[in-house]
Every structure is written in structure tokens, then in C-alpha cells.
Scaffold this motif. Sequence first.
Motif, PDB file in Angstrom:
ATOM      1  N   UNK A 111      37.172  50.356  45.482  1.00 40.48           N
ATOM      2  CA  UNK A 111      38.334  51.049  46.232  1.00 40.48           C
ATOM      3  C   UNK A 111      39.512  50.229  46.363  1.00 40.48           C
ATOM      4  N   UNK A 112      39.424  48.763  46.456  1.00 41.16           N
ATOM      5  CA  UNK A 112      40.483  48.061  46.421  1.00 41.16           C
ATOM      6  C   UNK A 112      41.118  47.836  45.129  1.00 41.16           C
ATOM      7  N   UNK A 113      40.218  48.074  43.882  1.00 38.03           N
ATOM      8  CA  UNK A 113      41.064  47.737  42.730  1.00 38.03           C
ATOM      9  C   UNK A 113      41.845  49.402  42.202  1.00 38.03           C
ATOM     10  N   UNK A 114      41.975  50.005  43.209  1.00 38.02           N
ATOM     11  CA  UNK A 114      42.619  51.480  42.765  1.00 38.02           C
ATOM     12  C   UNK A 114      44.259  50.978  43.002  1.00 38.02           C
ATOM     13  N   UNK A 115      44.950  51.569  41.877  1.00 37.08           N
ATOM     14  CA  UNK A 115      46.592  51.292  42.245  1.00 37.08           C
ATOM     15  C   UNK A 115      47.253  51.359  43.579  1.00 37.08           C
ATOM     16  N   UNK A 116      46.685  52.359  44.286  1.00 31.29           N
ATOM     17  CA  UNK A 116      47.442  52.674  45.452  1.00 31.29           C
ATOM     18  C   UNK A 116      47.189  51.422  46.536  1.00 31.29           C
ATOM     19  N   UNK A 117      45.942  50.596  46.175  1.00 30.65           N
ATOM     20  CA  UNK A 117      45.573  49.534  47.289  1.00 30.65           C
ATOM     21  C   UNK A 117      45.896  48.229  46.813  1.00 30.65           C
ATOM     22  N   UNK A 118      46.762  48.478  45.444  1.00 29.20           N
ATOM     23  CA  UNK A 118      47.024  47.109  44.843  1.00 29.20           C
ATOM     24  C   UNK A 118      47.617  45.955  45.833  1.00 29.20           C
ATOM     25  N   UNK A 119      48.601  46.328  46.588  1.00 27.98           N
ATOM     26  CA  UNK A 119      49.345  45.490  47.398  1.00 27.98           C
ATOM     27  C   UNK A 119      48.360  44.593  48.518  1.00 27.98           C
TER      28      UNK A 119
ATOM     29  N   UNK B 217      45.079  44.356  47.872  1.00 25.94           N
ATOM     30  CA  UNK B 217      44.120  43.391  47.231  1.00 25.94           C
ATOM     31  C   UNK B 217      44.771  42.273  46.955  1.00 25.94           C
ATOM     32  N   UNK B 218      46.395  42.185  46.715  1.00 22.50           N
ATOM     33  CA  UNK B 218      46.793  40.976  46.364  1.00 22.50           C
ATOM     34  C   UNK B 218      47.045  40.076  47.579  1.00 22.50           C
ATOM     35  N   UNK B 219      46.697  40.655  48.713  1.00 19.12           N
ATOM     36  CA  UNK B 219      46.874  39.742  50.259  1.00 19.12           C
ATOM     37  C   UNK B 219      45.427  39.140  50.402  1.00 19.12           C
ATOM     38  N   UNK B 220      44.565  39.631  49.630  1.00 23.09           N
ATOM     39  CA  UNK B 220      43.103  39.132  49.799  1.00 23.09           C
ATOM     40  C   UNK B 220      42.938  37.490  49.543  1.00 23.09           C
ATOM     41  N   UNK B 221      42.788  36.817  50.370  1.00 24.02           N
ATOM     42  CA  UNK B 221      42.685  35.141  50.245  1.00 24.02           C
ATOM     43  C   UNK B 221      41.252  34.828  50.261  1.00 24.02           C
ATOM     44  N   UNK B 222      40.271  35.546  50.548  1.00 26.97           N
ATOM     45  CA  UNK B 222      38.863  35.401  50.775  1.00 26.97           C
ATOM     46  C   UNK B 222      37.857  36.469  50.312  1.00 26.97           C
ATOM     47  N   UNK B 223      37.023  36.147  49.530  1.00 26.65           N
ATOM     48  CA  UNK B 223      36.246  37.393  48.895  1.00 26.65           C
ATOM     49  C   UNK B 223      34.912  37.072  48.724  1.00 26.65           C
ATOM     50  N   UNK B 224      33.894  37.549  49.362  1.00 26.66           N
ATOM     51  CA  UNK B 224      32.558  36.963  49.212  1.00 26.66           C
ATOM     52  C   UNK B 224      31.305  38.166  49.173  1.00 26.66           C
ATOM     53  N   UNK B 225      30.406  38.206  48.417  1.00 27.96           N
ATOM     54  CA  UNK B 225      29.569  39.245  48.104  1.00 27.96           C
ATOM     55  C   UNK B 225      28.114  38.885  48.252  1.00 27.96           C
ATOM     56  N   UNK B 226      27.625  39.127  49.418  1.00 21.86           N
ATOM     57  CA  UNK B 226      26.241  38.734  49.706  1.00 21.86           C
ATOM     58  C   UNK B 226      25.110  38.952  48.977  1.00 21.86           C
ATOM     59  N   UNK B 227      24.162  38.150  48.379  1.00 23.46           N
ATOM     60  CA  UNK B 227      23.196  38.715  47.269  1.00 23.46           C
ATOM     61  C   UNK B 227      21.732  38.871  48.060  1.00 23.46           C
ATOM     62  N   UNK B 228      21.423  38.312  49.180  1.00 24.54           N
ATOM     63  CA  UNK B 228      20.209  38.435  49.801  1.00 24.54           C
ATOM     64  C   UNK B 228      19.412  37.211  49.626  1.00 24.54           C
ATOM     65  N   UNK B 229      18.370  37.061  50.500  1.00 23.15           N
ATOM     66  CA  UNK B 229      17.625  35.808  50.565  1.00 23.15           C
ATOM     67  C   UNK B 229      16.725  35.904  49.074  1.00 23.15           C
TER      68      UNK B 229
END
Length: 267
Positions: A169-177, A179-191
Amino acid sequence: MFKSFYGLTLNPFDKSLAVKHAFNSKDHKNMLDRLNYLQKTRGVGVFTASPGMGKTYALRCFADTLNPNIAELSYICLSTVSINEFYRQLCLELGLEPLSRKADMFKAIQERVRYLLKEKKKTIMIAVDECQYLDTRILRDLKMLTNQDYDSSDYFALVLVGLPHVNNILAKPVHEALAQRVVVHYNCEGLTKEETTDYVYTRIEAAGGARSIIEEPAIHAISGYSNGAPRIINSVMTNALLLGAQLQKKTIDSEVVLAATNNLILG
């Protein structure tokens, strides 16, 4: 029923277990570290995971560590709303009276977070859970809310929490601005398999039980079934404890775990 049979003071796999008993997995630690960083720097953070991986629980644990005099986490979980309803939720979370016009609420929210940071030296963190359901207009307005002093200052931290396709969703052009403000990004992978074993034993011990309640191969079976999702592990273990007590089995083995997982599958 199973608590007295296994000598437990409580259900160790209940989701209401106190945060002091939180298991410090790699995902949990990484989320807390990044949330702490976000508190200090402000800006936008994105945290994603499949259902049941513990992202919301990590938020709860993080909120419990905050000094209310210098930081506050406002939590919004109802994301399937209109843009005006979202603004009303946000106003209430910030102690503001919701207004009739969106523009007035927008201005009031910006002034509120600026006042708290500048005058009270207090950082506001706004966490939006299940953010994959947010209307495009809400995401666009969240980007604009972060824009203050000609986009030269971040007066609050925005924490977006959701399923992995939030990234699409954030990769869509409408949300580019945004997405550019994201300073922290983390994806949980599970135990991991090892973490699952430690998780189960740690929770049992937190409830006053002994590790001998369950065999390690049985935990490995749970790890394979759950794909490392704590919510599924909790469900399987609760069912296994119930079945084990009914069968008068002092030690839960793989056979009991298999029966417990079958119960969950059949509903």
C-alpha cells in the motif's frame, strides 16, 4: 480445571498475562528497540507481521515502559472508519473536543502535539493498528499532519501497525510522500524453533509450573504447526493443557498436542 491438575496459579497462555512476563524474543526486542528510537527521533514507523505474531502485544509492553511525564502512546485500533470518524478518534485520544469540521480538527491536532512537545516537553506517539484498512484519504492526511513548520519539524511519532501488505500500500505512488517519511521499518518473522521452546517453558514457569509438564518433542510439534505465531502457540497450549488434564496425563506429549491442534482445526 487444568490449573490445579498441573499446579499452575493461572493460565500461562492467556493473552492477559502481565507484561512483566513478556518473552524477550528477537522480534519483541527489535520492536521495542525501534519504538524507543522512534520516541526519541519522532517521525513515522511501520511495523508489519502476519496475524498473531505479537506486534500489538509489543506495543502494549512498550507503552507500559513509558514515563507519562515525557511520553504518551495513543492507541487507535478501529481503522475501518470514515475520515471524519478517524479525526474524532484522534481528537479524543489527545484530550481534545471533536469538532464538526475536519479542517478545524486538523488544526487542533497539530496545535496540540506542538504544544505538548514545545511547552510540556512531552512526546506524543500515535499508534494506528490494523492500518491496512485505512482509507487512502486518511493515510494522505496523516502525512499532512506530520508536516509542520514548513516540513522542518516532527512534533509527534506516528506508528503504523498492520499486515505485511501494508508495504504494498505504501509503495503506491499516491503514498510516496508518506513512505519517504518512514524512519523505522520492521517486519516480525515469528518465533524460531528454539524460541518457541523457551517461550513455552518461560510461560509455564511464570505460572508456577514445572518444565516437566510438557515434553520437548511436543513443543517442537507446536512450533511446526504455529509457524512461530505466539497467538497460535497460546491456543494450542491452552487446548493441550485442557486435554491433558481430562486424560489425567501429568506430562503432555506429541499425541496430546496433535489432538489439541485437531480441535482447533475442527473449531
